[in-house]
Scaffold this motif. Structure first.
Motif, PDB file in Angstrom:
ATOM      1  N   ASN A 152      74.291  33.749  94.538  1.00 42.33           N
ATOM      2  CA  ASN A 152      74.941  34.055  95.817  1.00 42.33           C
ATOM      3  C   ASN A 152      76.298  34.732  95.657  1.00 42.33           C
ATOM      4  OD1 ASN A 152      72.904  33.014  97.539  1.00 42.33           O
ATOM      5  ND2 ASN A 152      73.602  30.940  97.091  1.00 42.33           N
ATOM      6  N   GLU A 153      76.612  35.163  94.448  1.00 47.24           N
ATOM      7  CA  GLU A 153      77.892  35.827  94.214  1.00 47.24           C
ATOM      8  C   GLU A 153      77.825  37.295  94.670  1.00 47.24           C
ATOM      9  OE1 GLU A 153      80.596  34.425  93.297  1.00 47.24           O
ATOM     10  OE2 GLU A 153      79.866  32.468  92.622  1.00 47.24           O
ATOM     11  N   SER A 154      78.986  37.928  94.714  1.00 44.62           N
ATOM     12  CA  SER A 154      79.034  39.352  95.068  1.00 44.62           C
ATOM     13  C   SER A 154      78.370  40.173  93.974  1.00 44.62           C
ATOM     14  CB  SER A 154      80.485  39.799  95.234  1.00 44.62           C
ATOM     15  OG  SER A 154      81.157  39.768  93.983  1.00 44.62           O
ATOM     16  N   GLU A 155      78.027  41.410  94.298  1.00 45.99           N
ATOM     17  CA  GLU A 155      77.375  42.275  93.319  1.00 45.99           C
ATOM     18  C   GLU A 155      78.284  42.545  92.121  1.00 45.99           C
ATOM     19  OE1 GLU A 155      74.132  44.729  94.801  1.00 45.99           O
ATOM     20  OE2 GLU A 155      75.339  46.443  94.155  1.00 45.99           O
ATOM     21  N   ASP A 156      79.564  42.737  92.365  1.00 44.68           N
ATOM     22  CA  ASP A 156      80.511  42.958  91.265  1.00 44.68           C
ATOM     23  C   ASP A 156      80.547  41.755  90.328  1.00 44.68           C
ATOM     24  OD1 ASP A 156      81.141  45.455  92.183  1.00 44.68           O
ATOM     25  OD2 ASP A 156      83.037  44.873  93.122  1.00 44.68           O
ATOM     26  N   GLU A 157      80.520  40.560  90.924  1.00 45.20           N
ATOM     27  CA  GLU A 157      80.568  39.345  90.108  1.00 45.20           C
ATOM     28  C   GLU A 157      79.274  39.171  89.318  1.00 45.20           C
ATOM     29  OE1 GLU A 157      82.375  35.724  88.662  1.00 45.20           O
ATOM     30  OE2 GLU A 157      83.048  37.680  89.403  1.00 45.20           O
ATOM     31  N   LYS A 158      78.155  39.520  89.919  1.00 50.06           N
ATOM     32  CA  LYS A 158      76.884  39.461  89.198  1.00 50.06           C
ATOM     33  C   LYS A 158      76.908  40.381  87.980  1.00 50.06           C
ATOM     34  CE  LYS A 158      74.076  38.329  93.258  1.00 50.06           C
ATOM     35  NZ  LYS A 158      73.088  38.837  94.244  1.00 50.06           N
ATOM     36  N   LEU A 159      77.435  41.590  88.158  1.00 48.97           N
ATOM     37  CA  LEU A 159      77.535  42.525  87.039  1.00 48.97           C
ATOM     38  C   LEU A 159      78.391  41.939  85.918  1.00 48.97           C
ATOM     39  CD1 LEU A 159      78.156  45.845  89.005  1.00 48.97           C
ATOM     40  CD2 LEU A 159      76.099  45.293  87.699  1.00 48.97           C
ATOM     41  N   ARG A 160      79.539  41.415  86.292  1.00 52.96           N
ATOM     42  CA  ARG A 160      80.473  40.889  85.295  1.00 52.96           C
ATOM     43  C   ARG A 160      79.864  39.705  84.549  1.00 52.96           C
ATOM     44  NH1 ARG A 160      83.885  36.964  84.346  1.00 52.96           N
ATOM     45  NH2 ARG A 160      83.399  35.875  86.294  1.00 52.96           N
ATOM     46  N   ARG A 161      79.282  38.772  85.297  1.00 55.80           N
ATOM     47  CA  ARG A 161      78.767  37.556  84.676  1.00 55.80           C
ATOM     48  C   ARG A 161      77.555  37.834  83.787  1.00 55.80           C
ATOM     49  NH1 ARG A 161      79.960  32.750  87.778  1.00 55.80           N
ATOM     50  NH2 ARG A 161      78.394  31.673  86.504  1.00 55.80           N
ATOM     51  N   VAL A 162      76.659  38.692  84.253  1.00 51.83           N
ATOM     52  CA  VAL A 162      75.481  39.017  83.449  1.00 51.83           C
ATOM     53  C   VAL A 162      75.890  39.759  82.175  1.00 51.83           C
ATOM     54  CG1 VAL A 162      73.431  40.499  83.369  1.00 51.83           C
ATOM     55  CG2 VAL A 162      73.806  38.991  85.325  1.00 51.83           C
ATOM     56  N   ASN A 163      76.801  40.706  82.307  1.00 51.37           N
ATOM     57  CA  ASN A 163      77.278  41.441  81.137  1.00 51.37           C
ATOM     58  C   ASN A 163      77.924  40.496  80.130  1.00 51.37           C
ATOM     59  OD1 ASN A 163      77.782  44.149  79.930  1.00 51.37           O
ATOM     60  ND2 ASN A 163      79.929  43.548  80.159  1.00 51.37           N
ATOM     61  N   ASP A 164      78.779  39.616  80.601  1.00 46.71           N
ATOM     62  CA  ASP A 164      79.453  38.665  79.712  1.00 46.71           C
ATOM     63  C   ASP A 164      78.463  37.709  79.054  1.00 46.71           C
ATOM     64  OD1 ASP A 164      81.865  39.783  80.333  1.00 46.71           O
ATOM     65  OD2 ASP A 164      82.517  38.193  81.691  1.00 46.71           O
ATOM     66  N   PHE A 165      77.495  37.248  79.828  1.00 44.67           N
ATOM     67  CA  PHE A 165      76.555  36.252  79.306  1.00 44.67           C
ATOM     68  C   PHE A 165      75.819  36.776  78.085  1.00 44.67           C
ATOM     69  CE2 PHE A 165      72.340  34.385  79.006  1.00 44.67           C
ATOM     70  CZ  PHE A 165      72.624  33.024  79.020  1.00 44.67           C
ATOM     71  N   PHE A 166      75.209  37.938  78.212  1.00 42.83           N
ATOM     72  CA  PHE A 166      74.397  38.435  77.096  1.00 42.83           C
ATOM     73  C   PHE A 166      75.252  38.931  75.930  1.00 42.83           C
ATOM     74  CE2 PHE A 166      71.290  38.568  80.553  1.00 42.83           C
ATOM     75  CZ  PHE A 166      70.274  37.853  79.955  1.00 42.83           C
ATOM     76  N   ASN A 167      76.396  39.512  76.224  1.00 45.51           N
ATOM     77  CA  ASN A 167      77.283  39.926  75.127  1.00 45.51           C
ATOM     78  C   ASN A 167      77.763  38.729  74.325  1.00 45.51           C
ATOM     79  OD1 ASN A 167      77.005  42.572  75.910  1.00 45.51           O
ATOM     80  ND2 ASN A 167      79.076  42.796  76.718  1.00 45.51           N
ATOM     81  N   ARG A 168      77.911  37.615  75.005  1.00 43.83           N
ATOM     82  CA  ARG A 168      78.429  36.416  74.353  1.00 43.83           C
ATOM     83  C   ARG A 168      77.330  35.610  73.652  1.00 43.83           C
ATOM     84  NH1 ARG A 168      80.012  34.270  78.570  1.00 43.83           N
ATOM     85  NH2 ARG A 168      78.575  32.534  78.850  1.00 43.83           N
ATOM     86  N   TYR A 169      76.133  35.572  74.256  1.00 43.65           N
ATOM     87  CA  TYR A 169      75.110  34.637  73.794  1.00 43.65           C
ATOM     88  C   TYR A 169      74.229  35.158  72.665  1.00 43.65           C
ATOM     89  CZ  TYR A 169      75.278  30.428  76.641  1.00 43.65           C
ATOM     90  OH  TYR A 169      75.626  29.216  77.159  1.00 43.65           O
ATOM     91  N   ILE A 170      74.184  36.462  72.480  1.00 41.05           N
ATOM     92  CA  ILE A 170      73.260  37.017  71.485  1.00 41.05           C
ATOM     93  C   ILE A 170      74.033  37.795  70.429  1.00 41.05           C
ATOM     94  CG2 ILE A 170      71.153  38.356  71.141  1.00 41.05           C
ATOM     95  CD1 ILE A 170      70.604  38.188  74.111  1.00 41.05           C
ATOM     96  N   ARG A 171      73.719  37.570  69.173  1.00 36.06           N
ATOM     97  CA  ARG A 171      74.364  38.311  68.094  1.00 36.06           C
ATOM     98  C   ARG A 171      73.644  39.640  67.889  1.00 36.06           C
ATOM     99  NH1 ARG A 171      71.759  37.250  62.857  1.00 36.06           N
ATOM    100  NH2 ARG A 171      69.851  36.102  63.297  1.00 36.06           N
ATOM    101  N   PHE A 172      74.401  40.629  67.453  1.00 36.82           N
ATOM    102  CA  PHE A 172      73.816  41.952  67.215  1.00 36.82           C
ATOM    103  C   PHE A 172      73.125  41.982  65.857  1.00 36.82           C
ATOM    104  CE2 PHE A 172      73.751  46.207  65.520  1.00 36.82           C
ATOM    105  CZ  PHE A 172      73.292  46.961  66.598  1.00 36.82           C
ATOM    106  N   VAL A 173      71.857  42.431  65.858  1.00 31.97           N
ATOM    107  CA  VAL A 173      71.089  42.609  64.622  1.00 31.97           C
ATOM    108  C   VAL A 173      70.233  43.864  64.780  1.00 31.97           C
ATOM    109  CG1 VAL A 173      69.542  41.559  62.941  1.00 31.97           C
ATOM    110  CG2 VAL A 173      70.894  40.090  64.443  1.00 31.97           C
ATOM    111  N   ASN A 174      70.224  44.730  63.783  1.00 29.63           N
ATOM    112  CA  ASN A 174      69.394  45.932  63.827  1.00 29.63           C
ATOM    113  C   ASN A 174      67.909  45.581  63.818  1.00 29.63           C
ATOM    114  OD1 ASN A 174      71.383  48.013  63.860  1.00 29.63           O
ATOM    115  ND2 ASN A 174      71.794  47.618  61.693  1.00 29.63           N
ATOM    116  N   ASP A 175      67.109  46.450  64.452  1.00 25.80           N
ATOM    117  CA  ASP A 175      65.674  46.195  64.546  1.00 25.80           C
ATOM    118  C   ASP A 175      65.002  46.076  63.188  1.00 25.80           C
ATOM    119  OD1 ASP A 175      65.521  46.051  67.287  1.00 25.80           O
ATOM    120  OD2 ASP A 175      64.966  48.143  67.569  1.00 25.80           O
ATOM    121  N   ASP A 176      65.359  46.971  62.278  1.00 28.82           N
ATOM    122  CA  ASP A 176      64.680  46.953  60.983  1.00 28.82           C
ATOM    123  C   ASP A 176      64.925  45.646  60.236  1.00 28.82           C
ATOM    124  OD1 ASP A 176      67.333  47.465  60.571  1.00 28.82           O
ATOM    125  OD2 ASP A 176      67.038  49.133  59.166  1.00 28.82           O
ATOM    126  N   LYS A 177      66.102  45.080  60.391  1.00 28.06           N
ATOM    127  CA  LYS A 177      66.415  43.805  59.745  1.00 28.06           C
ATOM    128  C   LYS A 177      65.814  42.637  60.507  1.00 28.06           C
ATOM    129  CE  LYS A 177      70.326  40.971  58.218  1.00 28.06           C
ATOM    130  NZ  LYS A 177      71.815  40.881  58.128  1.00 28.06           N
TER     131      LYS A 177
END
Length: 248
Positions: free
Chosen positions: A88-113
């Motif tokens: 129920n948050e604003s669209e701007d807040e949804k963008l911010r929270r979703v972006n932060d969530f995945f950037n924070r929760y998943i580590r970067f790993v290349n596909d080949d590895k």
């Protein structure tokens, strides 16, 4: 009070009658209030619960636990909870929270590895479950989440760019507040969401969503160029998402 009762005058104690009327009225109002509250709670919240449980099916939590372990199940559950909390948050807040969530929760790993393939588009379930993603996996997870949160598909683009600083292909999610606007860029390389005009380190190439494909430009929608279902990786991703109960 003097009143006519059965054809004769009698004194009636109206205080007791008034007390009884007040008590009955209070009870009726209390019951009515409870009924209205029940109706409200059985409409909006149930609708929300039904949605966020459909966005991230609860059986995926148990599936992740069996397939990847307890920490994976916790990440999937945290994703489900995050979507519920910002529904129920604003669209701007949804963008911010979703972006932060995945950037924070998943580590970067290349596909080949990570997957043993040159290029593999992971579902959000796979990315969170294995705690590994490269640029397109972050974008897919953000795109899916924002669409389910009610952001219009027309505002979202999965966008191929060239990361000039690294001299390599890269993928970001772009958000168009209006069709002719400079889009905002959701990227795993930096934390903040910035207008494309401020991302001089990126050169746009082409973009797509569930409705079409475009040759990209810095401002506006770009030149429409075809159907995204012609992209084999996109089609394969949609099939696997559907098998998980998540329609991309």
């Amino acid at each position: 009070m003097l009143a006519i009762v059965n054809g004769s005058y009698r004194f009636v104690d109206i205080s007791r009658s008034m007390d009884l009327t007040v008590q009955l009225s209070a009870r009726m109002l209390k019951s009515l209030s409870r009924l209205l509250l029940l109706l409200f709670c059985s409409s909006l919240p149930v609708w929300l619960v039904a949605d966020w449980e459909r966005w991230v099916p609860s059986d995926l939590i148990d599936k992740a636990r069996q397939q990847y372990g307890e920490s994976a199940a916790e990440r999937i559950q945290d994703w489900q909870t995050e979507l519920r909390d910002i529904a129920n948050e604003s669209e701007d807040e949804k963008l911010r929270r979703v972006n932060d969530f995945f950037n924070r929760y998943i580590r970067f790993v290349n596909d080949d590895k990570h997957w043993g393939k040159v290029d593999y588009w992971a579902t959000p379930y796979e990315a969170l479950g294995t705690n590994g993603a490269d640029c397109e996996d972050y974008v897919i997870a953000k795109y899916y989440s924002l669409r389910k949160l009610g952001v219009d598909t027309k505002k979202l683009r999965i966008t191929y760019v060239k990361a000039l600083r690294y001299n390599q292909a890269h993928m970001v999610l772009t958000y168009f507040p209006t069709p002719d606007a400079v889009p905002f860029v959701l990227d795993n390389l930096i934390k903040s969401i910035r207008p494309a005009s401020e991302r001089r380190d990126l050169a746009p190439v082409y973009s797509f969503n569930a409705e079409g494909m475009w040759l990209e430009r810095m401002k506006g929608e770009g030149i429409r160029m075809g159907n995204p279902n012609k992209l084999d990786l996109w089609t394969d991703l949609r099939i696997r998402m559907n098998e998980l109960g998540m329609d991309l």
